[in-house]
Scaffold this motif. Sequence first.
Motif, PDB file in Angstrom:
ATOM      1  N   GLN A   1      -6.688  16.036 -14.888  1.00 34.36           N
ATOM      2  CA  GLN A   1      -7.190  14.963 -14.017  1.00 34.36           C
ATOM      3  C   GLN A   1      -7.254  13.604 -15.122  1.00 34.36           C
ATOM      4  OE1 GLN A   1      -8.013  13.955 -11.382  1.00 34.36           O
ATOM      5  NE2 GLN A   1      -8.460  15.625  -9.813  1.00 34.36           N
ATOM      6  N   GLU A   2      -7.607  13.698 -16.349  1.00 34.43           N
ATOM      7  CA  GLU A   2      -7.921  12.577 -17.007  1.00 34.43           C
ATOM      8  C   GLU A   2      -6.619  11.852 -17.497  1.00 34.43           C
ATOM      9  OE1 GLU A   2      -9.001  16.156 -19.784  1.00 34.43           O
ATOM     10  OE2 GLU A   2      -9.021  15.551 -17.763  1.00 34.43           O
ATOM     11  N   ASN A   3      -5.307  12.602 -17.031  1.00 38.93           N
ATOM     12  CA  ASN A   3      -3.918  12.201 -17.455  1.00 38.93           C
ATOM     13  C   ASN A   3      -3.453  11.357 -16.129  1.00 38.93           C
ATOM     14  OD1 ASN A   3      -3.614  13.013 -20.082  1.00 38.93           O
ATOM     15  ND2 ASN A   3      -2.986  15.197 -19.462  1.00 38.93           N
ATOM     16  N   TYR A   4      -4.227  11.171 -15.258  1.00 36.89           N
ATOM     17  CA  TYR A   4      -3.758  10.552 -14.128  1.00 36.89           C
ATOM     18  C   TYR A   4      -3.671   9.018 -14.179  1.00 36.89           C
ATOM     19  CZ  TYR A   4      -3.577   9.601  -8.978  1.00 36.89           C
ATOM     20  OH  TYR A   4      -3.310   9.471  -7.546  1.00 36.89           O
ATOM     21  N   PRO A   5      -2.334   8.522 -14.141  1.00 37.21           N
ATOM     22  CA  PRO A   5      -2.006   7.037 -14.497  1.00 37.21           C
ATOM     23  C   PRO A   5      -2.476   6.236 -13.398  1.00 37.21           C
ATOM     24  CG  PRO A   5      -0.186   8.368 -13.982  1.00 37.21           C
ATOM     25  CD  PRO A   5      -1.145   9.400 -13.658  1.00 37.21           C
ATOM     26  N   PHE A   6      -2.712   6.578 -12.237  1.00 36.46           N
ATOM     27  CA  PHE A   6      -2.833   5.535 -11.212  1.00 36.46           C
ATOM     28  C   PHE A   6      -3.997   5.107 -10.861  1.00 36.46           C
ATOM     29  CE2 PHE A   6       1.103   8.277 -10.377  1.00 36.46           C
ATOM     30  CZ  PHE A   6       1.978   7.129 -10.067  1.00 36.46           C
ATOM     31  N   ARG A   7      -5.094   5.430 -11.544  1.00 38.64           N
ATOM     32  CA  ARG A   7      -6.456   4.909 -11.836  1.00 38.64           C
ATOM     33  C   ARG A   7      -6.095   3.304 -12.255  1.00 38.64           C
ATOM     34  NH1 ARG A   7      -7.890   9.902 -13.835  1.00 38.64           N
ATOM     35  NH2 ARG A   7      -9.078  10.915 -12.382  1.00 38.64           N
TER      36      ARG A   7
END
Length: 451
Positions: free
Chosen positions: A245-251
């Motif tokens: 989850q921490e690699n999710y770039p769309f935040r």
Amino acid sequence: TENPCVTGSIPVGTTLKKIRELPTKVTLFFYGQIWLKCRVKQGNVFSNVLTAMTTVDVICYKYKPLKTGELPLKIKVCKDRKTRYINLGVSTKAEYWDFEKNQPKSTCPDREFLEKLISNKISEVKSKIVELKSEDKEYSATTLVEKVSNPSKTITVGDLFKQHIHCLEEEKRTGYKLSIQQTYNSLIKFNRHLDIPFSEMDYNWLKRYEGWLRKQGKSENTIGIRFRNIRMIFNLAINQELVKQENYPFRRLKVSKLHQETAKRALTKGEIQAVVNYPTAGKDFYTRLAVSLFTFSYFMGGINFVDMAYLTERNIIENRLIYHRRKTGKLINLPIQQRAYMVLKEYKKSNEPYLFPILSSEHKTEQQRLNRLHKVITKVNKELKAIGEELHIPIKLTTYVARHSYATVLKRAGVSTSIISESLGHSSEKVTQTYLDSFENTQIDMAMENL
């Protein structure tokens, strides 16, 4: 302390020096007393440590010699008092193995090879333990051995794209599949390959891709579609635990900003009448078909080209057109308008299952049908464009304009936005279709009288 209940127990005040001089059995019993006291004193702390401990070691398995007489070497994994083994696929003679030191003897001809193999496998198991603990994941001796013995192949960005495209193909969601395929092809052109883990597709990587798309001259909406498709694939990867989850770039990268207002694609009622009444006598097949499809779409709830192509007589029940949208699966149930009936009469053929001469019984495979649809829509839209220019209509005429015009004319006639959404085609079609499906047929019937 002295235990009167046990023969040979140690008197109070006995020094360690005297203890060492005692018989072996008494000494062992003494140490046993100390061990028991320690265990009772530590209570659950001791048992928790014991439970949590995982040991990894090599074993020369002498209980089941091979047919050659050699003994197989295995990695022994113990956790929670459960033992499992990993077969190293090698063996050695008993005379070459030091069972006390648990290693090959110096006389073993394959000593260096075996030591390296054993060391590498033990390191691999311990690395997997560290990985699982760092991710706070529970594991047993069995699951640990499975993860090491049968490591799952890393699924790359390209792999997941191709898997999803295949699923869409199986579901016959051709339009959506084409959109995902176009995004995949675009990414391949940008990066040359997609044999990368999802963790590599970070914010900076995506910003470079966005810049590349702009240099290609892509519109804001095209860029938005590409990024929405990538976000969808990334969400799939998270759900399948292919990326954290921490690699999710769309935040950080907001896809909602990649959008521009599309120019309105709706006609006035006068312009629509000019198109549907366009004289087709003496015109070629595709000109007549273009006007017919535009007319039918406008009078039948803005039905799109693909859905029209697949209509058969089974879709007409008690003077109503009933079908499922191929794109969303939503059920559509509309009264057949008089003008639409006239169009159907023109193309009725007893030997063909389809209502319109787009597909035929000759198109047996999915690929043949796709090829035919592409060929016909291209020619139909070309003819509509020419008709629009001849009629001095200010926007480019396509079959999709009929869909927008249907919604807009109803809105201008005062039909509630609850029944027909003004945003048809400018937002989610699913939302519009949800509104349409939620009302009684009588409400839709009355609304369509405004056409």
